[in-house]
Design a protein around this motif. Structure first.
Motif, PDB file in Angstrom:
ATOM      1  N   THR A 209      10.208  41.361  52.181  1.00  0.00           N
ATOM      2  CA  THR A 209      10.064  41.930  53.519  1.00  0.00           C
ATOM      3  C   THR A 209       8.937  42.949  53.520  1.00  0.00           C
ATOM      4  N   GLU A 210       8.622  43.432  54.711  1.00  0.00           N
ATOM      5  CA  GLU A 210       7.512  44.379  54.831  1.00  0.00           C
ATOM      6  C   GLU A 210       7.915  45.784  54.376  1.00  0.00           C
ATOM      7  N   ARG A 211       9.233  46.078  54.463  1.00  0.00           N
ATOM      8  CA  ARG A 211       9.710  47.429  54.129  1.00  0.00           C
ATOM      9  C   ARG A 211      10.982  47.314  53.300  1.00  0.00           C
ATOM     10  N   PRO A 212      11.357  48.406  52.614  1.00  0.00           N
ATOM     11  CA  PRO A 212      12.586  48.367  51.803  1.00  0.00           C
ATOM     12  C   PRO A 212      13.795  47.945  52.629  1.00  0.00           C
ATOM     13  N   LEU A 213      14.599  47.103  52.021  1.00  0.00           N
ATOM     14  CA  LEU A 213      15.596  46.313  52.734  1.00  0.00           C
ATOM     15  C   LEU A 213      17.001  46.842  52.452  1.00  0.00           C
ATOM     16  N   PHE A 214      17.836  46.845  53.495  1.00  0.00           N
ATOM     17  CA  PHE A 214      19.229  47.238  53.270  1.00  0.00           C
ATOM     18  C   PHE A 214      20.191  46.087  53.538  1.00  0.00           C
ATOM     19  N   SER A 215      19.856  45.238  54.505  1.00  0.00           N
ATOM     20  CA  SER A 215      20.790  44.169  54.846  1.00  0.00           C
ATOM     21  C   SER A 215      20.040  43.002  55.489  1.00  0.00           C
ATOM     22  N   VAL A 216      20.540  41.806  55.240  1.00  0.00           N
ATOM     23  CA  VAL A 216      19.952  40.601  55.833  1.00  0.00           C
ATOM     24  C   VAL A 216      21.071  39.823  56.532  1.00  0.00           C
ATOM     25  N   THR A 217      20.839  39.450  57.785  1.00  0.00           N
ATOM     26  CA  THR A 217      21.844  38.725  58.565  1.00  0.00           C
ATOM     27  C   THR A 217      21.270  37.407  59.066  1.00  0.00           C
ATOM     28  N   LEU A 218      22.067  36.356  58.943  1.00  0.00           N
ATOM     29  CA  LEU A 218      21.664  35.036  59.451  1.00  0.00           C
ATOM     30  C   LEU A 218      22.402  34.762  60.760  1.00  0.00           C
ATOM     31  N   ARG A 219      21.670  34.207  61.733  1.00  0.00           N
ATOM     32  CA  ARG A 219      22.299  33.846  63.013  1.00  0.00           C
ATOM     33  C   ARG A 219      21.839  32.458  63.424  1.00  0.00           C
ATOM     34  N   ALA A 220      22.829  31.600  63.695  1.00  0.00           N
ATOM     35  CA  ALA A 220      22.543  30.259  64.227  1.00  0.00           C
ATOM     36  C   ALA A 220      23.610  29.948  65.263  1.00  0.00           C
ATOM     37  N   GLY A 221      23.245  30.007  66.538  1.00  0.00           N
ATOM     38  CA  GLY A 221      24.237  29.811  67.583  1.00  0.00           C
ATOM     39  C   GLY A 221      25.316  30.870  67.488  1.00  0.00           C
ATOM     40  N   GLU A 222      26.569  30.430  67.388  1.00  0.00           N
ATOM     41  CA  GLU A 222      27.688  31.372  67.318  1.00  0.00           C
ATOM     42  C   GLU A 222      27.935  31.874  65.901  1.00  0.00           C
ATOM     43  N   ARG A 223      27.329  31.242  64.932  1.00  0.00           N
ATOM     44  CA  ARG A 223      27.600  31.585  63.533  1.00  0.00           C
ATOM     45  C   ARG A 223      26.703  32.746  63.072  1.00  0.00           C
ATOM     46  N   THR A 224      27.341  33.743  62.518  1.00  0.00           N
ATOM     47  CA  THR A 224      26.607  34.905  61.993  1.00  0.00           C
ATOM     48  C   THR A 224      27.162  35.260  60.618  1.00  0.00           C
ATOM     49  N   GLU A 225      26.279  35.464  59.660  1.00  0.00           N
ATOM     50  CA  GLU A 225      26.720  35.886  58.330  1.00  0.00           C
ATOM     51  C   GLU A 225      25.740  36.895  57.744  1.00  0.00           C
ATOM     52  N   ILE A 226      26.307  37.861  57.049  1.00  0.00           N
ATOM     53  CA  ILE A 226      25.485  38.818  56.294  1.00  0.00           C
ATOM     54  C   ILE A 226      25.318  38.273  54.888  1.00  0.00           C
TER      55      ILE A 226
END
Lengths: 291, 109
Positions: A209-226
């Motif tokens: 990533t461009e900056r230091p990262l704390f969390s990444v979340t995926l979203r596809a339609g209704e589905r969301t996961e960290i």
């Protein structure tokens, strides 16, 4: 699951580093050979070296193959364009003012580098015939390289999974990840084809990533996961000694794995980032009466 | 030469197999964790006193990410359970906290 393979790759890197200690000698010998014509004893031999080919400079042919891969698999990111990008590999490298060129036996093609250290490669048939190298004015081991596939119009701090899938395929096809050496190229090619790396949970292809990262979340339609902790910071279990063999060495806090191998996430999945520090506030407008 | 290559591959495969999976974070009670950990206030010393040492990653910036697990032991290894991740700044103060629940797909990865 990723760890045994990472250990294996670490071992490869160790062997590669040993190989690199030997390779420059051969490289010098190979380059010096055409100049070793008989000279008068009294006249010192002078050799003018306009550029050097480091054994691990990026192969122009491979990078062009990466561009061809981008065209073949463009359906993963139909709106995206391809650039390549230089990233820091050592803490001491100065990433400002980098120049880049394609260097063959008789041809040199300058490559403009943007302010963010991204660039595109021109296609040049003579450079292809001469098996040219893509060379930066930095020590080869001081930087790493990646493909950059970005669909326009995405919100800030967000990527698209199909773009990342294509970045992996192009990056591996183009041989961009550092710490591989030509001596073991036949092995690494056999073990690390783009399909093997990008379609496997053990592929270990790192994104930054461009900056230091704390969390990444995926979203596809209704589905969301960290994403789990083990998919951040190159697994989060690298020792200081191991880190020197990872091209994430100085970008550990910007490093993550994306589940590009997991087809239950469609290409249009959005990957969003939360950073360690919030973005600096935009410069406020000058107060009234101020210049 | 072939024998050398075979030996080399064998040695490297053995080296790869010898690598251990990382330990998950220390298991904590989520209610107690939620009561005691306050971003902007809780310190590294308080975390150690309350929950003990756990898996962490240190960065060149001086920041650290700490991982705790809630629920089933081994949850943070992706086999169920909740992840609790803390970001500690250069002064050892918790700056951010996030919870990651267990997802049905975790065991498939």
């Amino acid at each position: 699951m990723a760890l045994p393979m990472r250990g294996l790759l670490g071992s490869w890197m160790m062997v590669n580093m040993m190989a690199l200690a030997v390779l420059p000698v051969h490289a010098q010998e190979a380059q010096a050979a055409p100049e070793s014509t008989v000279q008068p004893a009294a006249k010192p031999q002078t050799v003018t070296v306009t550029s050097t080919r480091d054994p691990v400079d990026k192969s122009y042919r491979k990078m062009i193959r990466g561009m061809e891969r981008f065209e073949r698999d463009h359906a993963l990111a139909p709106q995206a364009t391809l650039r390549f990008r230089l990233l820091p590999r050592l803490p001491t490298v100065d990433m400002h003012g980098i120049t880049l060129k394609v260097v063959g036996d008789r041809i040199t093609v300058p490559v403009p580098v943007a302010e963010d250290n991204s660039f595109t490669l021109p296609r040049n048939e003579q450079a292809l015939r001469e098996d040219a190298a893509v060379i930066a004015n930095r020590k080869t081991t001081s930087m790493t390289w990646r493909a950059q596939v970005v669909t326009p119009g995405l919100p800030p701090d967000m990527r698209r999974l199909g773009d990342l899938r294509l970045e992996c395929l192009v990056g591996v096809e183009a041989g961009l990840v550092s710490n591989s050496s030509p001596l073991f190229g036949w092995i690494s090619s056999a073990l690390n084809s783009p399909e093997q790396v990008c379609n496997s949970a053990d592929g270990n292809f790192l994104f930054f990533t461009e900056r230091p990262l704390f969390s990444v979340t995926l979203r596809a339609g209704e589905r969301t996961e960290i994403l789990p902790f083990r998919m951040l910071y190159a697994g989060g279990d690298q020792t200081r000694d191991e880190l020197q063999y990872c091209d994430c060495q100085v970008m550990l806090d910007r490093t993550y794995y994306a589940p590009i191998w997991d087809r239950s996430w469609p290409d249009d999945t959005l990957v969003s980032f939360a950073y360690m520090e919030d973005a600096p506030a935009p410069a406020s407008a000058p107060a009234e009466g101020m210049p | 030469m072939k024998r050398f290559h075979a030996c080399l591959i064998g040695a490297l495969l053995l080296a790869g197999c010898a690598t251990q999976a990382p330990p998950p974070g220390t298991v904590v009670a989520p209610e107690r964790f939620g009561q005691l950990v306050v971003p902007g206030r809780t310190t590294r010393a308080e975390l150690l006193a309350a929950f003990g040492p756990t898996r962490s990653v240190s960065f060149d910036s001086g920041y650290q990410a700490w991982l705790y697990s809630a629920g089933a032991a081994g949850g943070a290894s992706g086999k169920g359970g909740e992840e609790l991740v803390l970001l500690l700044d250069r002064d050892g103060i918790v700056r951010k906290m996030r919870r990651r629940p267990a997802y049905p797909t975790d065991g498939q990865r």
